[in-house]
Design a protein around this motif. Structure first.
Motif, mmCIF file in Angstrom:
data_model
loop_
_atom_site.group_PDB
_atom_site.id
_atom_site.type_symbol
_atom_site.label_atom_id
_atom_site.label_comp_id
_atom_site.label_asym_id
_atom_site.label_seq_id
_atom_site.Cartn_x
_atom_site.Cartn_y
_atom_site.Cartn_z
ATOM 1 N N GLN A 102 0.827 -1.203 0.000
ATOM 2 C CA GLN A 102 0.000 0.000 0.000
ATOM 3 C C GLN A 102 0.860 1.252 0.000
ATOM 4 O OE1 GLN A 102 -2.318 1.044 3.577
ATOM 5 N NE2 GLN A 102 -4.126 1.181 2.260
ATOM 6 N N LEU A 103 1.902 1.250 0.809
ATOM 7 C CA LEU A 103 2.833 2.375 0.838
ATOM 8 C C LEU A 103 3.441 2.622 -0.537
ATOM 9 C CD1 LEU A 103 4.827 1.813 4.149
ATOM 10 C CD2 LEU A 103 3.604 3.876 3.521
ATOM 11 N N PHE A 104 3.824 1.539 -1.197
ATOM 12 C CA PHE A 104 4.465 1.652 -2.508
ATOM 13 C C PHE A 104 3.537 2.356 -3.505
ATOM 14 C CE2 PHE A 104 4.980 -0.109 -6.791
ATOM 15 C CZ PHE A 104 6.262 0.305 -7.070
ATOM 16 N N PHE A 105 2.281 1.932 -3.564
ATOM 17 C CA PHE A 105 1.347 2.527 -4.520
ATOM 18 C C PHE A 105 1.028 3.976 -4.155
ATOM 19 C CE2 PHE A 105 0.410 -1.890 -5.743
ATOM 20 C CZ PHE A 105 0.413 -1.744 -7.117
ATOM 21 N N ILE A 106 0.893 4.273 -2.861
ATOM 22 C CA ILE A 106 0.584 5.641 -2.449
ATOM 23 C C ILE A 106 1.714 6.589 -2.847
ATOM 24 C CG2 ILE A 106 0.218 7.165 -0.477
ATOM 25 C CD1 ILE A 106 -1.172 4.788 0.921
ATOM 26 N N HIS A 107 2.943 6.245 -2.454
ATOM 27 C CA HIS A 107 4.066 7.151 -2.693
ATOM 28 C C HIS A 107 4.415 7.241 -4.176
ATOM 29 C CE1 HIS A 107 4.929 8.012 1.471
ATOM 30 N NE2 HIS A 107 4.934 6.724 1.770
ATOM 31 N N SER A 108 4.412 6.113 -4.879
ATOM 32 C CA SER A 108 4.748 6.144 -6.303
ATOM 33 C C SER A 108 3.706 6.924 -7.099
ATOM 34 C CB SER A 108 4.890 4.727 -6.857
ATOM 35 O OG SER A 108 3.685 3.998 -6.723
ATOM 36 N N THR A 109 2.428 6.826 -6.712
ATOM 37 C CA THR A 109 1.382 7.572 -7.424
ATOM 38 C C THR A 109 1.510 9.065 -7.165
ATOM 39 O OG1 THR A 109 -0.095 5.662 -7.181
ATOM 40 C CG2 THR A 109 -1.094 7.737 -7.856
ATOM 41 N N PHE A 110 1.847 9.454 -5.930
ATOM 42 C CA PHE A 110 2.079 10.869 -5.638
ATOM 43 C C PHE A 110 3.188 11.429 -6.526
ATOM 44 C CE2 PHE A 110 0.072 10.669 -1.269
ATOM 45 C CZ PHE A 110 -0.843 11.665 -1.543
ATOM 46 N N ILE A 111 4.303 10.709 -6.605
ATOM 47 C CA ILE A 111 5.439 11.175 -7.401
ATOM 48 C C ILE A 111 5.079 11.185 -8.888
ATOM 49 C CG2 ILE A 111 7.822 10.652 -8.061
ATOM 50 C CD1 ILE A 111 8.183 9.474 -5.234
ATOM 51 N N PHE A 112 4.307 10.181 -9.319
ATOM 52 C CA PHE A 112 3.867 10.125 -10.708
ATOM 53 C C PHE A 112 2.994 11.334 -11.052
ATOM 54 C CE2 PHE A 112 0.796 8.698 -13.937
ATOM 55 C CZ PHE A 112 1.669 8.344 -14.956
ATOM 56 N N GLU A 113 2.040 11.666 -10.181
ATOM 57 C CA GLU A 113 1.175 12.826 -10.416
ATOM 58 C C GLU A 113 1.990 14.109 -10.469
ATOM 59 O OE1 GLU A 113 -2.576 13.626 -8.920
ATOM 60 O OE2 GLU A 113 -3.066 11.569 -8.367
ATOM 61 N N SER A 114 2.972 14.226 -9.596
ATOM 62 C CA SER A 114 3.826 15.409 -9.600
ATOM 63 C C SER A 114 4.563 15.535 -10.933
ATOM 64 C CB SER A 114 4.822 15.332 -8.438
ATOM 65 O OG SER A 114 5.664 16.459 -8.407
ATOM 66 N N GLY A 115 5.057 14.403 -11.430
ATOM 67 C CA GLY A 115 5.746 14.417 -12.716
ATOM 68 C C GLY A 115 4.822 14.781 -13.863
ATOM 69 N N ILE A 116 3.579 14.309 -13.821
ATOM 70 C CA ILE A 116 2.616 14.641 -14.865
ATOM 71 C C ILE A 116 2.298 16.140 -14.846
ATOM 72 C CG2 ILE A 116 0.242 14.297 -15.647
ATOM 73 C CD1 ILE A 116 2.179 12.016 -16.287
ATOM 74 N N LEU A 117 2.161 16.715 -13.663
ATOM 75 C CA LEU A 117 1.914 18.157 -13.575
ATOM 76 C C LEU A 117 3.081 18.949 -14.152
ATOM 77 C CD1 LEU A 117 0.257 18.440 -10.049
ATOM 78 C CD2 LEU A 117 -0.854 18.596 -12.277
#
Length: 314
Positions: A102-117
């Protein structure tokens, strides 16, 4: 469930407490959680389907928006079903491996969204500062490459932190005062030295989200300079309007996000249930509001929504 203290035995099962101090209100708290989650799923799924089905929207800006909507589905799905299970069925038990996943998906998705922005800011920079070279710079091949780099960055920076957690011995309390597993809380349940974990977490935040914010700010400084040097007032208005929705999403994502991180790491005097509610609100708000923002501010998407729901009946 028993709690072990410094026995040398590492926990493999933990218990998510939900909203600490508000356990008797869990059923009521679940209502906004459920409504927000379902609405965000529907809104982002609709956004993706509109972009994929309409050939006129097969442009870089909408491709990045489609990726953002996908991330806005993954992020709440990583947290809300578990939270609802706690609220409705008191099912807070979670294994260490599931917690780390769960931690992996939460943190990786946050970083992914930041990169998309960041990519969306780059897209607006090229569109406004180099409009004649837009299609030659942002080719399909280039877009796929930078999207893969953003994806690999999100996973690559989180993986070492996961291994750093796996090496720890969790011999303190096995109670997690939250609706989801958080890295800093889980690490503090260890009897080992976690300084490496803390410093690596700081490095990840600085090298991803903070760096992205700085690059986005630089992009918009250059964009604003280009806009105010335009001779036509209509052109300036159109350029500002195309950036409006993106700026709203940036503020919505980074503003509460950094505040939530600061309260989690330094807000020891803030009541636990307030910290948990703020963290969950930050996770729920962007996926819920992003489709609304783009639906209202982006004419092409707004027209497609109106056509889909109102024109078909004629």
């Amino acid at each position: 469930m028993t709690t072990l203290n410094h026995t040398g035995v590492s926990h493999t099962v933990f218990y998510l407490q939900g909203i600490p101090g508000l356990e008797d209100q869990h059923m009521w708290i679940s209502i906004p959680f459920f409504i927000s989650y379902v609405t965000s799923l529907l809104g982002n799924s609709l956004l993706i389907s509109i972009i994929l089905s309409k050939h006129s929207l097969h442009e870089p800006m909408y491709f990045f928006l489609c990726m953002l909507a996908g991330a806005d589905i993954v992020l709440p799905t990583s947290i809300v079903p578990q939270a609802l299970a706690i609220f409705w069925y008191h099912a807070g038990e979670i294994s260490l491996n599931c917690c780390i996943t769960q931690l992996f998906f939460i943190h990786s998705t946050f970083i992914f969204e930041s990169g998309i922005l960041l990519l969306m800011a780059f897209d607006r920079y090229i569109a406004i500062c180099y409009p004649l070279r837009y299609t030659t710079i942002l080719t399909h091949a280039f877009i796929v490459k930078i999207a893969m780099i953003v994806c690999l960055r999100s996973y690559g920076t989180v993986f070492p932190g996961i291994f750093l957690l796996k090496r720890l011995t969790f011999c303190k309390s096995n109670i997690l005062p939250n609706t989801a597993c958080t890295e800093i809380v889980l690490a503090h349940l260890s009897c080992d030295d976690i300084r490496v974990n803390i410093w690596y977490g700081v490095f990840v935040v600085l090298s991803t989200m903070v760096l992205d914010v700085l690059l986005i700010c630089i992009s918009y400084v250059l964009i604003l300079c280009a806009i105010f040097h335009m001779s036509s007032q209509d052109a300036r208005h159109k350029a500002l309007n195309t950036c409006g929705s993106h700026v709203c999403v940036i503020i919505l994502f980074y503003g509460p996000g950094f505040f939530s991180v600061l309260t989690q790491r330094f807000g020891r005097h803030i009541l636990p249930y307030i910290r948990v509610l703020l963290a969950n609100g930050y996770i729920l708000a962007p996926p819920l509001l992003n489709p609304i923002i783009y639906g209202i501010k982006t004419k092409q998407i707004r027209d497609q929504v109106i056509h889909m729901f109102f024109t078909k009946q004629k």
